[in-house]
Design a protein around this motif. Structure first.
Motif, PDB file in Angstrom:
ATOM      1  N   GLN A 120       0.833  -1.204   0.000  1.00  0.00           N
ATOM      2  CA  GLN A 120       0.000   0.000   0.000  1.00  0.00           C
ATOM      3  C   GLN A 120       0.868   1.254   0.000  1.00  0.00           C
ATOM      4  O   GLN A 120       1.971   1.264   0.546  1.00  0.00           O
ATOM      5  CB  GLN A 120      -0.879   0.043   1.262  1.00  0.00           C
ATOM      6  CG  GLN A 120      -1.563  -1.255   1.630  1.00  0.00           C
ATOM      7  CD  GLN A 120      -2.787  -1.540   0.796  1.00  0.00           C
ATOM      8  OE1 GLN A 120      -3.294  -0.652   0.124  1.00  0.00           O
ATOM      9  NE2 GLN A 120      -3.256  -2.778   0.826  1.00  0.00           N
ATOM     10  N   ILE A 121       0.335   2.313  -0.593  1.00  0.00           N
ATOM     11  CA  ILE A 121       0.950   3.630  -0.432  1.00  0.00           C
ATOM     12  C   ILE A 121       0.742   4.085   1.005  1.00  0.00           C
ATOM     13  O   ILE A 121      -0.361   3.980   1.544  1.00  0.00           O
ATOM     14  CB  ILE A 121       0.325   4.666  -1.380  1.00  0.00           C
ATOM     15  CG1 ILE A 121       0.757   4.415  -2.825  1.00  0.00           C
ATOM     16  CG2 ILE A 121       0.711   6.081  -0.974  1.00  0.00           C
ATOM     17  CD1 ILE A 121       0.211   5.417  -3.812  1.00  0.00           C
ATOM     18  N   THR A 122       1.792   4.563   1.645  1.00  0.00           N
ATOM     19  CA  THR A 122       1.671   5.101   2.997  1.00  0.00           C
ATOM     20  C   THR A 122       2.266   6.503   3.033  1.00  0.00           C
ATOM     21  O   THR A 122       3.294   6.764   2.419  1.00  0.00           O
ATOM     22  CB  THR A 122       2.408   4.220   4.028  1.00  0.00           C
ATOM     23  OG1 THR A 122       3.796   4.121   3.664  1.00  0.00           O
ATOM     24  CG2 THR A 122       1.797   2.824   4.074  1.00  0.00           C
ATOM     25  N   LYS A 123       1.585   7.390   3.737  1.00  0.00           N
ATOM     26  CA  LYS A 123       2.048   8.765   3.909  1.00  0.00           C
ATOM     27  C   LYS A 123       1.850   9.157   5.365  1.00  0.00           C
ATOM     28  O   LYS A 123       0.870   8.752   5.989  1.00  0.00           O
ATOM     29  CB  LYS A 123       1.270   9.724   2.993  1.00  0.00           C
ATOM     30  CG  LYS A 123       1.401   9.408   1.510  1.00  0.00           C
ATOM     31  CD  LYS A 123       0.558  10.342   0.656  1.00  0.00           C
ATOM     32  CE  LYS A 123       0.631   9.937  -0.807  1.00  0.00           C
ATOM     33  NZ  LYS A 123      -0.173  10.819  -1.680  1.00  0.00           N
ATOM     34  N   TYR A 132       9.107  20.289   4.651  1.00  0.00           N
ATOM     35  CA  TYR A 132       9.307  20.122   3.208  1.00  0.00           C
ATOM     36  C   TYR A 132       8.549  18.900   2.685  1.00  0.00           C
ATOM     37  O   TYR A 132       9.136  17.872   2.347  1.00  0.00           O
ATOM     38  CB  TYR A 132      10.802  19.986   2.903  1.00  0.00           C
ATOM     39  CG  TYR A 132      11.637  21.070   3.553  1.00  0.00           C
ATOM     40  CD1 TYR A 132      11.574  22.391   3.124  1.00  0.00           C
ATOM     41  CD2 TYR A 132      12.478  20.771   4.635  1.00  0.00           C
ATOM     42  CE1 TYR A 132      12.318  23.387   3.729  1.00  0.00           C
ATOM     43  CE2 TYR A 132      13.234  21.766   5.240  1.00  0.00           C
ATOM     44  CZ  TYR A 132      13.144  23.069   4.792  1.00  0.00           C
ATOM     45  OH  TYR A 132      13.888  24.053   5.394  1.00  0.00           O
ATOM     46  N   PRO A 133       7.206  19.000   2.605  1.00  0.00           N
ATOM     47  CA  PRO A 133       6.402  17.849   2.168  1.00  0.00           C
ATOM     48  C   PRO A 133       6.224  17.817   0.644  1.00  0.00           C
ATOM     49  O   PRO A 133       5.312  18.437   0.101  1.00  0.00           O
ATOM     50  CB  PRO A 133       5.069  18.082   2.876  1.00  0.00           C
ATOM     51  CG  PRO A 133       4.953  19.572   2.955  1.00  0.00           C
ATOM     52  CD  PRO A 133       6.354  20.118   3.065  1.00  0.00           C
ATOM     53  N   PHE A 134       7.069  17.069  -0.047  1.00  0.00           N
ATOM     54  CA  PHE A 134       6.927  16.907  -1.492  1.00  0.00           C
ATOM     55  C   PHE A 134       5.994  15.717  -1.753  1.00  0.00           C
ATOM     56  O   PHE A 134       6.398  14.696  -2.307  1.00  0.00           O
ATOM     57  CB  PHE A 134       8.295  16.670  -2.140  1.00  0.00           C
ATOM     58  CG  PHE A 134       9.199  17.869  -2.129  1.00  0.00           C
ATOM     59  CD1 PHE A 134       9.093  18.850  -3.103  1.00  0.00           C
ATOM     60  CD2 PHE A 134      10.155  18.025  -1.136  1.00  0.00           C
ATOM     61  CE1 PHE A 134       9.930  19.964  -3.094  1.00  0.00           C
ATOM     62  CE2 PHE A 134      10.999  19.122  -1.119  1.00  0.00           C
ATOM     63  CZ  PHE A 134      10.888  20.102  -2.104  1.00  0.00           C
ATOM     64  N   LEU A 135       4.743  15.868  -1.344  1.00  0.00           N
ATOM     65  CA  LEU A 135       3.786  14.775  -1.428  1.00  0.00           C
ATOM     66  C   LEU A 135       2.754  15.032  -2.513  1.00  0.00           C
ATOM     67  O   LEU A 135       2.253  16.155  -2.667  1.00  0.00           O
ATOM     68  CB  LEU A 135       3.063  14.579  -0.091  1.00  0.00           C
ATOM     69  CG  LEU A 135       3.899  14.076   1.079  1.00  0.00           C
ATOM     70  CD1 LEU A 135       3.023  13.919   2.307  1.00  0.00           C
ATOM     71  CD2 LEU A 135       4.571  12.751   0.753  1.00  0.00           C
ATOM     72  N   ASP A 231      -3.508   1.352  -5.738  1.00  0.00           N
ATOM     73  CA  ASP A 231      -4.828   0.937  -5.265  1.00  0.00           C
ATOM     74  C   ASP A 231      -5.650   0.292  -6.374  1.00  0.00           C
ATOM     75  O   ASP A 231      -6.408  -0.647  -6.125  1.00  0.00           O
ATOM     76  CB  ASP A 231      -5.581   2.129  -4.667  1.00  0.00           C
ATOM     77  CG  ASP A 231      -5.052   2.515  -3.290  1.00  0.00           C
ATOM     78  OD1 ASP A 231      -4.087   1.874  -2.830  1.00  0.00           O
ATOM     79  OD2 ASP A 231      -5.595   3.448  -2.684  1.00  0.00           O
ATOM     80  N   THR A 232      -5.522   0.791  -7.599  1.00  0.00           N
ATOM     81  CA  THR A 232      -6.216   0.147  -8.716  1.00  0.00           C
ATOM     82  C   THR A 232      -5.677  -1.260  -8.923  1.00  0.00           C
ATOM     83  O   THR A 232      -6.436  -2.223  -9.093  1.00  0.00           O
ATOM     84  CB  THR A 232      -6.059   0.973 -10.000  1.00  0.00           C
ATOM     85  OG1 THR A 232      -6.608   2.278  -9.805  1.00  0.00           O
ATOM     86  CG2 THR A 232      -6.778   0.306 -11.165  1.00  0.00           C
ATOM     87  N   ILE A 446       9.386  12.535   0.535  1.00  0.00           N
ATOM     88  CA  ILE A 446       9.275  12.137  -0.862  1.00  0.00           C
ATOM     89  C   ILE A 446       8.596  10.767  -0.901  1.00  0.00           C
ATOM     90  O   ILE A 446       8.488  10.106   0.137  1.00  0.00           O
ATOM     91  CB  ILE A 446      10.644  12.081  -1.575  1.00  0.00           C
ATOM     92  CG1 ILE A 446      11.543  11.018  -0.906  1.00  0.00           C
ATOM     93  CG2 ILE A 446      11.322  13.441  -1.568  1.00  0.00           C
ATOM     94  CD1 ILE A 446      12.839  10.767  -1.645  1.00  0.00           C
ATOM     95  N   GLU A 447       8.160  10.346  -2.081  1.00  0.00           N
ATOM     96  CA  GLU A 447       7.441   9.078  -2.201  1.00  0.00           C
ATOM     97  C   GLU A 447       8.261   8.065  -2.993  1.00  0.00           C
ATOM     98  O   GLU A 447       8.498   8.268  -4.191  1.00  0.00           O
ATOM     99  CB  GLU A 447       6.100   9.302  -2.887  1.00  0.00           C
ATOM    100  CG  GLU A 447       5.167  10.219  -2.117  1.00  0.00           C
ATOM    101  CD  GLU A 447       3.864  10.435  -2.851  1.00  0.00           C
ATOM    102  OE1 GLU A 447       3.023   9.523  -2.811  1.00  0.00           O
ATOM    103  OE2 GLU A 447       3.697  11.492  -3.469  1.00  0.00           O
TER     104      GLU A 447
END
Length: 501
Positions: A120-123, A132-135, A231-232, A446-447
């Motif tokens: 899963q994507i987690t943030k 510095y949220p590059f989200l 998620d898709t 960052i992601e």
């Protein structure tokens, strides 16, 4: 432990009031009601006087008077002249109950599916606390049109408006929102639909979920891009045993033999997720022709529409002549993700089935949100917001593009027009997930890119830089901190000049 009239107990009950959040009198009321519901008061407990509580909490006495009076009016408290403020006598003190002893159920054997085991994507939930949220997918609070939204909510809160939306719509939508989508939102993407070809959803996420339930059975040949929105991919993994990953090149999904073998394909042609590629017009036509030839239904997830400053390429749906493209959109990226208003445009036969399927899940999305959003669009605020926000985001994109060659010269990057993120690929050997952990320790979010790939190793050196959530004046400092982490990590230097992916 029951609350008495001891000053320390009352101080602990209210905790530290948030001076920049909810109104103080509302915070006080909320704390008292919560304590009552949890059974923390002794029977007919006496509350501190308004003067005492104001002194304990460091607030104006009128703030406490206001809170107490509302609770008296609502029957939670009673006032006895010359005696003070007490808990209403009919509010029983509940007993605290511990867990019931006995063997627990082995739940893992009862689950029909195991979604928690999928990647899963987690943030971080506290991402706003990072400098510095590059989200991607979050928003800069300074960009939200608060005054315009308040006006829209007020307009939707008149007595006649409430009477229109407060009832059970069963499987219908707010007619005003559907009308505004048809008149002002969809035509920007070249889509002209009748009212029975549009359905409102709780964000595009619910739209995708409903479509997968409707179109994808256990043996349905389905396809999803690789890389793609996780998620898709996860929803499709749970739905079918015949899921194929679809190849991506610099123009987006490739209409090859793997594509031709699918009954339904989920695609992001407006901005490929996550590499931001805008599919050229000729490729869109080729994709549609291949879909017609091989009878593939296309679900177009246009998750980031409307923010481009220049003329956009027509949506896939607008080029569709035989009704095989189902269009999914939302207000999440252009307004606020927490609003949770999305929509589906599809042939009326599809919409009719989706309405019944949605009804079985939750009947309809909250109609007050629908009406407020309709007001926001109808009053002209949506168009004004798009113009303003697109300009600010383009300024940020230009800033990042000017800094990356200097600060990260060994990296390649891509960001197509209108996208609110950069897709960055580091040199061989970079572990972007490790980099993200070390960057987070320095206040930079960052992601990592591995989550977007069916094979995590394929995206090991990649990461996404979103810029809708970070202020323009913090971009350079944030990227500088990120760059400081790269050289000590021993990442190989690039051979030659930096290039775009």
């Amino acid at each position: 432990m029951a609350i008495t009239d001891h000053a320390l107990a009352w101080t602990q009950l209210f905790g530290e009031l948030d001076r920049s959040g909810l109104a103080l009198h509302l915070q006080i009321r909320r704390a008292i009601v919560t304590a009552i519901e949890r059974g923390l008061f002794t029977a007919e407990a006496r509350l501190p006087s308004t003067r005492q509580l104001a002194a304990l909490l460091g607030v104006a006495r009128n703030t406490v008077v206001n809170a107490y009076q509302q609770l008296i009016d609502e029957g939670f408290l009673v006032a006895h002249e010359r005696s003070g403020i007490f808990l209403a006598p009919d509010l029983a003190v509940s007993e605290t109950r511990g867990p019931t002893p006995g063997r627990s159920i082995a739940w893992s054997r009862r689950f029909a599916v195991r979604p928690a085991q999928l990647r899963q994507i987690t943030k971080p939930r506290d991402w706003l606390d990072y400098p510095y949220p590059f989200l991607f997918g979050q928003f800069d609070p300074s960009l939200f049109p608060a005054n315009d939204w308040r006006e829209s909510v007020r307009a939707a809160s008149g007595v006649s408006e409430i009477n229109a939306w407060a009832g059970d719509l069963i499987d219908e939508d707010d007619a005003d929102l559907v009308e505004q989508l048809r008149l002002q939102v969809l035509p920007r993407r070249g889509i002209f639909a009748s009212a029975d070809e549009v359905m409102v959803t709780i964000g595009s996420q619910q739209a995708l979920s409903l479509l997968i339930q409707l179109l994808v059975g256990r043996d349905t040949p389905a396809g999803v891009e690789d890389p793609s929105y996780p998620d898709t991919r996860n929803m499709l993994t749970l739905a079918t045993a015949d899921l194929a990953t679809l190849a991506i090149d610099r123009h987006g999904v490739v209409p090859d033999a793997a594509f031709a073998s699918r009954d339904v394909a989920f695609v992001t042609v407006g901005h490929q997720c996550p590499n931001t590629a805008v599919m050229p017009l000729e490729r869109r036509r080729a994709l549609l022709e291949a879909a017609r030839r091989h009878d593939v239904v296309l679900v177009e997830d246009d998750y980031e529409a409307d923010l481009a400053l220049a003329d956009e390429i027509p949506s896939l749906k607008s080029l569709d002549t035989d009704g095989r493209v189902i269009y999914v959109g939302s207000f999440s990226k252009v307004l606020a993700p927490g609003l949770r208003v999305g929509y589906v445009v599809a042939p009326r036969a599809v919409i009719a089935e989706l309405r019944v399927l949605r009804r079985l899940m939750l009947r309809h999305p909250p109609s007050n949100n629908q009406r407020a959003t309709a007001m926001f669009v109808a009053l002209g605020h949506y168009r004004t917001h798009l113009r303003r926000t697109a300009g600010v985001l383009e300024e940020r994109a230009v800033r990042i593009a000017s800094l990356l060659p200097r600060l990260l010269p060994a990296f390649r990057w891509r960001r197509d027009p209108g996208a609110t993120s950069f897709w960055v690929e580091g040199p061989a050997g970079l572990d972007a997930r490790d980099l993200s952990v070390r960057a987070r320790a320095r206040g930079v979010l960052i992601e990592p890119g591995d989550i977007f790939y069916a094979d995590p190793e394929a995206g090991r050196a990649c990461f996404r830089l979103g810029f809708a959530s970070i202020r323009t004046d913090r971009i350079e400092a944030g990227l500088t901190r990120l760059a400081d982490l790269v050289t000590p990590a021993g990442i190989p230097a690039s051979q030659g000049m930096p290039e775009q992916v």
